[in-house]
Design a protein around this motif. Structure first.
Motif, PDB file in Angstrom:
ATOM      1  N   ALA A 184       0.831  -1.205   0.000  1.00 32.59           N
ATOM      2  CA  ALA A 184       0.000   0.000   0.000  1.00 32.59           C
ATOM      3  C   ALA A 184       0.865   1.256   0.000  1.00 32.59           C
ATOM      4  CB  ALA A 184      -0.928  -0.008   1.217  1.00 32.59           C
ATOM      5  N   VAL A 185       1.868   1.276   0.866  1.00 32.87           N
ATOM      6  CA  VAL A 185       2.739   2.453   0.963  1.00 32.87           C
ATOM      7  C   VAL A 185       3.517   2.655  -0.333  1.00 32.87           C
ATOM      8  CG1 VAL A 185       4.768   3.406   2.117  1.00 32.87           C
ATOM      9  CG2 VAL A 185       2.952   2.340   3.472  1.00 32.87           C
ATOM     10  N   LYS A 186       4.077   1.570  -0.877  1.00 38.17           N
ATOM     11  CA  LYS A 186       4.881   1.691  -2.090  1.00 38.17           C
ATOM     12  C   LYS A 186       4.034   2.164  -3.273  1.00 38.17           C
ATOM     13  CE  LYS A 186       8.359  -0.775  -4.836  1.00 38.17           C
ATOM     14  NZ  LYS A 186       9.105  -2.062  -5.017  1.00 38.17           N
ATOM     15  N   THR A 187       2.770   1.710  -3.329  1.00 40.55           N
ATOM     16  CA  THR A 187       1.878   2.133  -4.414  1.00 40.55           C
ATOM     17  C   THR A 187       1.608   3.630  -4.339  1.00 40.55           C
ATOM     18  OG1 THR A 187       0.829  -0.056  -4.469  1.00 40.55           O
ATOM     19  CG2 THR A 187      -0.381   1.767  -5.474  1.00 40.55           C
ATOM     20  N   LEU A 188       1.316   4.123  -3.145  1.00 42.11           N
ATOM     21  CA  LEU A 188       1.088   5.556  -2.965  1.00 42.11           C
ATOM     22  C   LEU A 188       2.352   6.350  -3.274  1.00 42.11           C
ATOM     23  CD1 LEU A 188      -1.048   5.394   0.286  1.00 42.11           C
ATOM     24  CD2 LEU A 188      -1.828   6.279  -1.903  1.00 42.11           C
ATOM     25  N   GLU A 189       3.475   5.849  -2.827  1.00 42.62           N
ATOM     26  CA  GLU A 189       4.740   6.552  -3.077  1.00 42.62           C
ATOM     27  C   GLU A 189       5.112   6.547  -4.551  1.00 42.62           C
ATOM     28  OE1 GLU A 189       7.500   4.602  -0.490  1.00 42.62           O
ATOM     29  OE2 GLU A 189       7.064   5.944   1.213  1.00 42.62           O
ATOM     30  N   SER A 190       4.554   5.594  -5.314  1.00 43.08           N
ATOM     31  CA  SER A 190       4.816   5.534  -6.754  1.00 43.08           C
ATOM     32  C   SER A 190       3.966   6.544  -7.524  1.00 43.08           C
ATOM     33  CB  SER A 190       4.539   4.126  -7.285  1.00 43.08           C
ATOM     34  OG  SER A 190       5.428   3.189  -6.698  1.00 43.08           O
ATOM     35  N   GLY A 191       3.089   7.234  -6.822  1.00 40.47           N
ATOM     36  CA  GLY A 191       2.286   8.269  -7.460  1.00 40.47           C
ATOM     37  C   GLY A 191       0.877   7.855  -7.809  1.00 40.47           C
ATOM     38  N   CYS A 192       0.442   6.675  -7.363  1.00 36.45           N
ATOM     39  CA  CYS A 192      -0.930   6.209  -7.621  1.00 36.45           C
ATOM     40  C   CYS A 192      -1.768   6.479  -6.383  1.00 36.45           C
ATOM     41  CB  CYS A 192      -0.940   4.724  -7.956  1.00 36.45           C
ATOM     42  SG  CYS A 192      -2.587   4.087  -8.323  1.00 36.45           S
ATOM     43  N   TYR A 193      -2.781   7.353  -6.518  1.00 38.15           N
ATOM     44  CA  TYR A 193      -3.591   7.751  -5.381  1.00 38.15           C
ATOM     45  C   TYR A 193      -5.067   7.412  -5.534  1.00 38.15           C
ATOM     46  CZ  TYR A 193       0.456  10.880  -5.732  1.00 38.15           C
ATOM     47  OH  TYR A 193       1.707  11.386  -5.925  1.00 38.15           O
ATOM     48  N   PHE A 194      -5.484   6.902  -6.697  1.00 38.21           N
ATOM     49  CA  PHE A 194      -6.896   6.692  -6.970  1.00 38.21           C
ATOM     50  C   PHE A 194      -7.185   5.203  -7.124  1.00 38.21           C
ATOM     51  CE2 PHE A 194      -5.873  10.809  -9.183  1.00 38.21           C
ATOM     52  CZ  PHE A 194      -6.211  11.582  -8.083  1.00 38.21           C
ATOM     53  N   PHE A 195      -8.149   4.715  -6.345  1.00 40.80           N
ATOM     54  CA  PHE A 195      -8.432   3.291  -6.294  1.00 40.80           C
ATOM     55  C   PHE A 195      -9.933   3.042  -6.408  1.00 40.80           C
ATOM     56  CE2 PHE A 195      -4.707   4.363  -3.864  1.00 40.80           C
ATOM     57  CZ  PHE A 195      -3.748   3.468  -4.302  1.00 40.80           C
ATOM     58  N   GLU A 196     -10.321   2.211  -7.364  1.00 32.75           N
ATOM     59  CA  GLU A 196     -11.706   1.759  -7.480  1.00 32.75           C
ATOM     60  C   GLU A 196     -11.732   0.315  -7.023  1.00 32.75           C
ATOM     61  OE1 GLU A 196     -14.947   0.927 -10.987  1.00 32.75           O
ATOM     62  OE2 GLU A 196     -13.856   2.838 -11.043  1.00 32.75           O
ATOM     63  N   ILE A 197     -12.317   0.088  -5.849  1.00 34.99           N
ATOM     64  CA  ILE A 197     -12.220  -1.209  -5.172  1.00 34.99           C
ATOM     65  C   ILE A 197     -13.552  -1.939  -5.250  1.00 34.99           C
ATOM     66  CG2 ILE A 197     -11.770  -2.334  -2.960  1.00 34.99           C
ATOM     67  CD1 ILE A 197      -9.940   0.060  -2.284  1.00 34.99           C
ATOM     68  N   LYS A 198     -13.513  -3.175  -5.729  1.00 35.83           N
ATOM     69  CA  LYS A 198     -14.723  -3.964  -5.973  1.00 35.83           C
ATOM     70  C   LYS A 198     -15.076  -4.824  -4.757  1.00 35.83           C
ATOM     71  CE  LYS A 198     -12.582  -5.463  -9.623  1.00 35.83           C
ATOM     72  NZ  LYS A 198     -12.199  -6.204 -10.832  1.00 35.83           N
ATOM     73  N   VAL A 199     -16.335  -4.738  -4.320  1.00 35.47           N
ATOM     74  CA  VAL A 199     -16.833  -5.579  -3.230  1.00 35.47           C
ATOM     75  C   VAL A 199     -18.213  -6.099  -3.596  1.00 35.47           C
ATOM     76  CG1 VAL A 199     -15.519  -4.347  -1.455  1.00 35.47           C
ATOM     77  CG2 VAL A 199     -17.868  -3.664  -1.950  1.00 35.47           C
ATOM     78  N   HIS A 200     -18.601  -7.190  -2.935  1.00 34.38           N
ATOM     79  CA  HIS A 200     -19.909  -7.799  -3.179  1.00 34.38           C
ATOM     80  C   HIS A 200     -20.821  -7.743  -1.951  1.00 34.38           C
ATOM     81  CE1 HIS A 200     -18.517  -9.458  -7.034  1.00 34.38           C
ATOM     82  NE2 HIS A 200     -17.391  -9.712  -6.396  1.00 34.38           N
ATOM     83  N   HIS A 201     -20.211  -7.720  -0.777  1.00 34.25           N
ATOM     84  CA  HIS A 201     -21.003  -7.717   0.458  1.00 34.25           C
ATOM     85  C   HIS A 201     -20.094  -7.361   1.619  1.00 34.25           C
ATOM     86  CE1 HIS A 201     -24.285  -8.972   3.195  1.00 34.25           C
ATOM     87  NE2 HIS A 201     -25.053  -9.005   2.122  1.00 34.25           N
ATOM     88  N   HIS A 202     -20.707  -7.011   2.762  1.00 32.09           N
ATOM     89  CA  HIS A 202     -19.919  -6.743   3.965  1.00 32.09           C
ATOM     90  C   HIS A 202     -19.823  -7.966   4.862  1.00 32.09           C
ATOM     91  CE1 HIS A 202     -24.102  -6.114   5.112  1.00 32.09           C
ATOM     92  NE2 HIS A 202     -23.761  -6.244   6.383  1.00 32.09           N
ATOM     93  N   GLU A 203     -20.479  -9.057   4.471  1.00 32.28           N
ATOM     94  CA  GLU A 203     -20.391 -10.306   5.234  1.00 32.28           C
ATOM     95  C   GLU A 203     -19.593 -11.330   4.435  1.00 32.28           C
ATOM     96  OE1 GLU A 203     -24.312 -11.582   6.167  1.00 32.28           O
ATOM     97  OE2 GLU A 203     -24.720  -9.882   7.518  1.00 32.28           O
ATOM     98  N   PRO A 204     -18.583 -11.947   5.063  1.00 33.09           N
ATOM     99  CA  PRO A 204     -17.724 -12.910   4.354  1.00 33.09           C
ATOM    100  C   PRO A 204     -18.498 -14.058   3.705  1.00 33.09           C
ATOM    101  CG  PRO A 204     -16.774 -12.351   6.480  1.00 33.09           C
ATOM    102  CD  PRO A 204     -18.138 -11.740   6.457  1.00 33.09           C
ATOM    103  N   ALA A 205     -19.570 -14.515   4.349  1.00 29.88           N
ATOM    104  CA  ALA A 205     -20.310 -15.656   3.808  1.00 29.88           C
ATOM    105  C   ALA A 205     -20.836 -15.369   2.405  1.00 29.88           C
ATOM    106  CB  ALA A 205     -21.465 -16.015   4.740  1.00 29.88           C
TER     107      ALA A 205
END
Length: 383
Positions: A184-205
């Motif tokens: 995470a730190v290395k990615t930010l330090e590389s100049g990438c600050y924008f992330f579109e993160i995919k999720v399906h639910h807040h429950e693991p099941a």
């Protein structure tokens, strides 16, 4: 207000002004009266004016309309003032256009509804560099797959993009790689600050059932925590902008509001509800999608949709993301009835996969709408 089973709550806000505020409560500050967000809020800790390095995701439709009608909005972007003059400039500044680059199909999830890119071999580093060289006027790049972070040359790609002069780098990701704080730190330090993160639910099941990988939700959530915990907000260029992409499907549509509400305390900057399940009839999910949008509005978090036509979003048309893009990604279909709709010129229609299963069943053209004129202005249509 009654919602379909939502546990509705409001995120606490700190009304204190950030010490590094660019606006100092002066005439250019939007405050909460227009943007729906207050200084120092739990969702951003950044003025709505400077969300995502420019203005993407920070403003509500109310402020869009006011700027269009009164031509008063001003922004400070990368240490220079930009004035919105009339309808021909406001939309381009609202939604940043990205050069999209496919970096490979490899992924550490195996999602049931994945729209994998088929018929194409994974590009090598030289192929990706060649695409970056042809950036034309775009100064922002989006990397998608697959899962871009799995590439062994991932950081070489980021460094190449930065070296080629791209001001913004965005990754479409499941964020599992960022469960490792060093990544995470290395990615930010590389100049990438924008992330579109995919999720399906807040429950693991549910989430892990859809991804078909046990423990995937835990890693995704830890990745979000790590990206946000790199607290470099006094150095604005290192602040992560996190967009949560919730994929609406048969497995989660009744819980979609609670999924959104669960992630708000993680300081999500924007939420996108993507209708990706072509086996789910849209009319079943729409009441829950509407409730999720209203819940996010109450919690002062910007939310939009993808692959839902404007005719299905009466009163919430301004949350349809396709109206802010000249060429929405994906294959879409329209019917002859669409020609009667006041949104025909700005609405791409429905996805081809959904059309093959349901056609335009229960979707009717909009013959009149009080939002039509503003939306067509935002889409650069001359009225």
């Amino acid at each position: 207000m009654i919602f379909h089973g939502l546990t509705l709550y409001l995120v606490p806000f700190n009304a204190a002004e950030p010490s590094d505020c660019l606006w100092k409560k002066g005439p250019h500050c939007l405050s909460s009266d227009l943007s729906g967000r207050v200084c120092g809020s739990a969702t951003s800790n950044r003025c709505a004016r400077v969300a995502e390095g420019q203005v993407e995701g920070g403003l509500s439709f109310a402020s869009f309309s006011l700027a269009v009608k009164e031509n008063e909005a001003q922004m400070k972007c990368k240490n220079k003032w930009v004035e919105f003059i009339g309808n021909d400039t406001i939309r381009d500044l609202i939604m940043i256009q990205y050069k999209r680059i496919f970096v490979g199909s490899a992924c550490n999830n195996n999602c049931l509804y994945c729209q994998k890119k088929t018929g194409a071999s994974d590009p090598g580093l030289s192929d990706i560099r060649a695409q970056m060289d042809r950036k034309n006027a775009l100064d922002s790049v989006e990397l998608y797959g697959g899962e871009p972070t799995l590439r062994r040359d991932f950081f070489e790609i980021l460094n190449a993009a930065r070296g080629d002069g791209y001001r913004r780098m965005k990754i479409i990701t499941n964020a599992r790689a960022f469960a490792n704080i060093n990544t995470a730190v290395k990615t930010l330090e590389s100049g990438c600050y924008f992330f579109e993160i995919k999720v399906h639910h807040h429950e693991p099941a549910v989430h892990d059932h859809v991804t078909q990988v046990s423990g995937s939700l835990h890693q995704t959530m830890q990745g979000i925590v790590n990206l946000r915990s790199v607290d470099t907000r006094n150095e604005e260029p290192l602040s992560a902008f996190i967009q949560l992409r919730i994929l609406v499907s048969r497995h989660n549509y009744k819980d979609i509001g609670n999924v959104a509400l669960h992630f708000i305390p993680y300081e999500i900057d924007r939420i996108t509800l993507a209708f990706d399940d072509s086996q789910l009839e849209m009319s079943q999910a729409l009441p829950y999608i509407r409730d999720a949008i209203n819940a996010c509005i109450l919690n002062r978090v910007w939310i939009n949709t993808q692959r839902i036509p404007l005719c299905a979003m009466a009163g919430l048309e301004h949350h349809v993301s396709e109206i802010y893009h000249k060429k929405p990604a994906g294959n879409f279909n329209k019917s002859k009835h669409c020609e009667k709709c006041v949104y025909n010129a700005v609405c791409p229609g429905i996805s081809r996969a959904y059309f093959d299963n349901f056609g335009f069943n229960k979707l009717e053209p909009v013959l009149e709408s009080r939002h039509a004129q503003d939306i067509r202005r935002l889409h650069h249509e001359k009225i």
